[in-house]
Design a protein around this motif. Structure first.
Motif, short mmCIF file in Angstrom:
data_model
loop_
_atom_site.label_atom_id
_atom_site.label_comp_id
_atom_site.label_asym_id
_atom_site.label_seq_id
_atom_site.Cartn_x
_atom_site.Cartn_y
_atom_site.Cartn_z
N GLN A 110 0.84 -1.20 0.00
CA GLN A 110 0.00 0.00 0.00
C GLN A 110 0.87 1.24 0.00
OE1 GLN A 110 -3.42 -0.11 -0.12
NE2 GLN A 110 -3.45 2.11 -0.31
N ALA A 111 0.53 2.21 -0.84
CA ALA A 111 1.32 3.44 -0.95
C ALA A 111 0.86 4.48 0.07
CB ALA A 111 1.20 4.02 -2.35
N HIS A 112 1.83 5.21 0.63
CA HIS A 112 1.56 6.30 1.57
C HIS A 112 2.44 7.49 1.20
CE1 HIS A 112 -0.44 3.38 4.28
NE2 HIS A 112 0.53 2.57 3.88
N PHE A 137 1.73 4.75 -6.62
CA PHE A 137 2.09 5.66 -5.53
C PHE A 137 1.26 6.95 -5.57
CE2 PHE A 137 4.85 9.02 -3.69
CZ PHE A 137 4.97 8.52 -2.40
N HIS A 138 0.81 7.34 -6.76
CA HIS A 138 0.13 8.63 -6.92
C HIS A 138 -1.38 8.54 -7.08
CE1 HIS A 138 4.30 9.89 -7.91
NE2 HIS A 138 3.91 11.02 -7.34
N GLY A 143 -9.12 7.45 -8.84
CA GLY A 143 -8.34 7.34 -10.06
C GLY A 143 -7.65 8.61 -10.48
N GLU A 144 -7.60 9.60 -9.55
CA GLU A 144 -6.96 10.87 -9.84
C GLU A 144 -5.56 10.92 -9.21
OE1 GLU A 144 -8.16 13.31 -11.73
OE2 GLU A 144 -10.04 12.23 -12.12
N PRO A 145 -4.66 11.73 -9.78
CA PRO A 145 -3.32 11.84 -9.18
C PRO A 145 -3.34 12.66 -7.90
CG PRO A 145 -3.52 13.34 -11.04
CD PRO A 145 -4.78 12.52 -11.01
N GLN A 146 -2.57 12.24 -6.92
CA GLN A 146 -2.46 13.00 -5.68
C GLN A 146 -0.99 13.37 -5.43
OE1 GLN A 146 -3.70 10.67 -2.31
NE2 GLN A 146 -2.72 8.80 -3.05
#
Length: 200
Positions: A110-112, A137-138, A143-146
Motif C-alpha cells: 500500500q502506498a503512503h 504511488f500517486h 483514479g486521480e493523481p495526488q
C-alpha cells in the motif's frame, strides 16, 4: 516486475534527505546508466530490516566526488595503466545523488505519501521505481493523481524544488492524461512562483 538497482544509501542530512552513492563498474553486474538516475527520477530504498517496506524518494541533486581534482603533481602511471595495476584507485571517484523521501510502500504494497516513521540505514539498496509503481504511488481511490507530499518538498527551501515539482507534474501528465488540465494549472502556478518569489 524488473527492479533496477542504482546504488546504496551512504549518509543522511535529515530524516527525509538522503545521499545515495551510485554503483560503479564492478560493484554490480549491470552498472546504471546516467539516464537511470536523472533529475526527478523516482527511486525506492528497500528497508532490509522490514521486509517489503520501501521508502519512496525523488532524485533532486547530483554531486561528483573526484579526489584527483586539485592534484597537480606528476602521475606515476597513465590512467589506462592505473586501471590494470591499481583498480582500487578508480573506486575513489563516486557519483552521489541527493534523494528526498516523499513516502513509502508498506509490507502489503500500500502506498503512503508524506514523512515515513521509519528511516533508511547505511548501505540500504536503492532502485528505480517502475512505471506501475509510480502510478500506484500517486493514484487515489477516484483514479486521480495526488501530490500530498508537495508541502514537504516546498518546505525544503531548496533552489531545485520548483524544477523538481514541475518535472514530477510532467511525468504525472503522461500517466494521468485525463488530469492534464488540472496538472497544467498546478505547473503554471509553480513556474510563476519560481520566477516571482526570488525577485520579491
Amino acid at each position: 516486475m524488473m527492479h533496477r538497482p542504482i546504488g546504496k544509501i551512504v549518509k543522511s542530512n535529515s530524516h527525509v534527505d538522503y545521499v545515495c552513492q551510485v554503483y560503479n563498474s564492478g560493484e554490480t553486474p549491470h552498472p546504471p546508466d546516467p539516464t537511470d538516475y536523472a533529475f526527478g527520477g523516482f527511486v525506492a530504498a528497500e528497508l532490509e530490516a522490514h521486509s517489503g517496506v520501501a521508502l519512496v524518494g525523488l532524485i533532486y541533486n547530483t554531486l561528483l566526488m573526484n579526489p584527483e581534482f586539485g592534484s597537480l603533481g606528476p602521475r606515476l602511471s597513465p590512467r589506462d595503466e592505473v586501471e590494470i595495476f591499481s583498480p582500487d584507485y578508480l573506486a575513489e571517484t563516486a557519483t552521489l545523488l541527493g534523494v528526498i523521501c516523499i513516502g513509502w510502500f508498506d509490507a502489503q504494497g500500500q502506498a503512503h505519501q508524506g514523512v515515513p516513521a521509519l528511516a533508511a540505514t547505511v548501505n540500504c539498496p536503492v532502485r528505480l521505481l517502475s512505471t506501475d509503481e509510480i502510478y500506484a504511488f500517486h493514484v487515489d481511490a477516484a483514479g486521480e493523481p495526488q501530490l500530498r507530499y508537495t508541502p514537504l518538498l516546498l518546505a525544503q527551501k531548496h533552489a531545485l524544488v520548483a524544477p523538481l515539482l514541475m518535472a514530477v507534474i510532467d511525468r504525472l501528465s503522461e500517466l494521468f492524461p485525463h488530469s492534464r488540465n488540472r496538472l497544467a494549472v498546478m505547473r503554471n502556478n509553480l513556474a510563476w512562483k519560481s520566477i516571482v518569489q526570488p525577485a520579491g
